[in-house]
Design an enzyme around this catalytic site. Sequence first.
Site, short mmCIF file in Angstrom:
data_model
loop_
_atom_site.label_atom_id
_atom_site.label_comp_id
_atom_site.label_asym_id
_atom_site.label_seq_id
_atom_site.Cartn_x
_atom_site.Cartn_y
_atom_site.Cartn_z
N ALA A 37 32.19 -10.09 3.27
CA ALA A 37 31.85 -10.30 1.99
C ALA A 37 30.45 -9.79 1.93
O ALA A 37 29.75 -9.64 2.63
CB ALA A 37 31.76 -11.82 1.33
N ASN A 55 24.38 -23.70 1.42
CA ASN A 55 23.06 -23.21 1.98
C ASN A 55 23.09 -23.06 3.56
O ASN A 55 22.37 -24.03 3.99
CB ASN A 55 21.85 -23.85 1.47
CG ASN A 55 21.48 -23.55 0.20
OD1 ASN A 55 22.25 -24.24 -0.77
ND2 ASN A 55 20.80 -22.89 -0.13
N THR A 108 26.46 -5.03 5.88
CA THR A 108 25.35 -5.95 6.03
C THR A 108 25.35 -6.62 7.56
O THR A 108 24.46 -7.09 8.10
CB THR A 108 25.29 -7.17 5.10
OG1 THR A 108 26.63 -7.67 4.89
CG2 THR A 108 25.13 -6.31 3.68
N TYR A 153 28.28 -12.86 -7.99
CA TYR A 153 28.43 -13.10 -6.48
C TYR A 153 29.43 -14.30 -6.53
O TYR A 153 30.46 -14.63 -5.85
CB TYR A 153 27.22 -13.35 -5.45
CG TYR A 153 27.48 -14.03 -4.47
CD1 TYR A 153 27.96 -13.50 -3.19
CD2 TYR A 153 27.08 -15.75 -4.19
CE1 TYR A 153 28.30 -14.27 -2.20
CE2 TYR A 153 27.23 -16.19 -3.05
CZ TYR A 153 27.99 -15.60 -2.05
OH TYR A 153 28.46 -16.20 -1.03
N ARG A 197 14.01 -19.39 -11.27
CA ARG A 197 14.82 -18.37 -11.79
C ARG A 197 15.74 -19.27 -12.86
O ARG A 197 16.17 -20.24 -12.49
CB ARG A 197 15.45 -17.78 -10.41
CG ARG A 197 14.60 -17.03 -9.66
CD ARG A 197 13.96 -17.80 -8.54
NE ARG A 197 14.92 -18.40 -7.58
CZ ARG A 197 15.04 -18.01 -6.49
NH1 ARG A 197 14.51 -17.00 -5.79
NH2 ARG A 197 15.81 -18.73 -5.62
N LEU A 241 35.47 -13.81 6.60
CA LEU A 241 34.09 -14.22 6.36
C LEU A 241 33.49 -12.78 5.71
O LEU A 241 32.42 -13.03 5.17
CB LEU A 241 33.26 -14.46 7.49
CG LEU A 241 33.24 -16.10 7.95
CD1 LEU A 241 34.80 -16.53 8.25
CD2 LEU A 241 32.30 -16.37 9.02
N1 UDP Z 1 13.27 -20.33 -2.62
C1 UDP Z 1 11.73 -20.47 -2.49
N2 UDP Z 1 11.07 -19.31 -2.47
C2 UDP Z 1 11.67 -18.05 -2.29
C3 UDP Z 1 13.23 -18.17 -2.34
C4 UDP Z 1 13.82 -19.26 -2.62
O1 UDP Z 1 11.25 -21.54 -2.95
O2 UDP Z 1 11.03 -16.99 -1.84
C5 UDP Z 1 13.81 -21.69 -2.89
C6 UDP Z 1 14.94 -21.73 -4.06
O3 UDP Z 1 14.08 -22.22 -5.21
C7 UDP Z 1 15.98 -22.58 -3.88
C8 UDP Z 1 15.82 -22.53 -2.08
O4 UDP Z 1 14.82 -22.12 -1.94
O5 UDP Z 1 15.49 -23.92 -4.26
C9 UDP Z 1 17.09 -21.91 -1.80
O6 UDP Z 1 17.06 -20.55 -2.24
P1 UDP Z 1 18.02 -19.49 -1.55
O7 UDP Z 1 17.87 -18.06 -2.54
O8 UDP Z 1 18.02 -19.47 -0.44
O9 UDP Z 1 19.69 -20.29 -1.93
P2 UDP Z 1 20.37 -20.57 -3.26
O10 UDP Z 1 19.03 -20.83 -4.50
O11 UDP Z 1 21.16 -19.68 -3.55
O12 UDP Z 1 20.60 -22.00 -3.02
#
Ligand code: UDP
Length: 334
Positions: free
Chosen positions: A78, A173, A35, A144, A264, A76
């Site tokens: 992964a 994040n 990646t 993950y 989700r 790092l």
């Molecule tokens: N998110 C969104 N639209 C997308 C992808 C992510 O609104 O197409 C939102 C998601 O609900 C979350 C935030 O962005 O609140 C960060 O998502 P990401 O997948 O980057 O990181 P994680 O959920 O693992 O913190």
Amino acid sequence: MKAVVTGGAGFIGSHLVERLLKEGLKVTVLDDFSTGRPENLAHLKDSPGLRLVRADVADHAAAAPHFQGADWVFHLAALADIVPSIERPMDYFRANVVGTQSVLEAARAAGVKRFVYAASSSCYGIPDSYPTPETAPIRPQYPYALTKRLGEELVLHWVQVYGLPAMSLRFFNVYGPRSRTSGTYGAVFGVFLAQKLAGQPFTVVGDGTQTRDFTFVADVAEALLCAARSSARGEAFNVGSGRPQSIKRLVELLGGPAVHIPKRPGEPDCTSADISQIRRVLGWEPRVGFEEGVRRMLENIDYWKAAPVWTPEKIARATQAWFDCLAPGAQRKP
Ligand code: UDP
């Protein structure tokens, strides 16, 4: 001084390599380019201190010799992302758990002075308290998160049993230039920037009021450097901005229309790092505010030209396994 950075051609790794070279260190990057991308280091290719090695860290015989003579190791390398980890758990176990064990043993044999592990705030799952301290219960929600946590446990165990001078940093994040643009549906910044370039609406999950502790990558590179310079060992520290931002706010700053897609299962409404420990012990402080960080990403938006553009339909298909496996009660299905 010599440092080894596993995953140094990745998003965070490439920023760390840049920072270490600036500090005058010799840097060996180990990356299998699954990646990670050589282009992430292209701007550094004339640095005399940089050595790039294609190696899979889980292949101990191939990786271990490159740790000889290293003072610092930053691990790092992964596999990231939620959906492929649900679909291919064995790959994630090999890369993130076996890979970490292999790097720990290589570092131990080389007698390194500092070992810093890149852990993930996803270990907290849906936390009970915000801001979330390092002492919060560990609740991985998908492979993950689990495999990154198992890697962290290995690191802390190597401190306990072998006295390896190691510590772990739990990233919240991370965003910034060069964040990954693989074919996988991944972190929100990459998704939104590619949508903006393509003139497509931003796919906002739920109502967009959920918040994330977005942390700028240069601050993360600095935290890794602080960790290597400190004498702390056997501890895990949160690395976050301490200032969660809503997705609505991100849309506002990027500018453009939005469509809404379903929430989700297993995703927290908020992530918020309690960073009092890292401030106190390592003296680290986040410096790049959200507005400034987003501005710097927009300056580099052309990086996402080749990135996949996600529509609500494509996202629904790509996240099928997520809903199938993590929706309440889904585990009881045959
Ligand atoms: N998110 C969104 N639209 C997308 C992808 C992510 O609104 O197409 C939102 C998601 O609900 C979350 C935030 O962005 O609140 C960060 O998502 P990401 O997948 O980057 O990181 P994680 O959920 O693992 O913190």
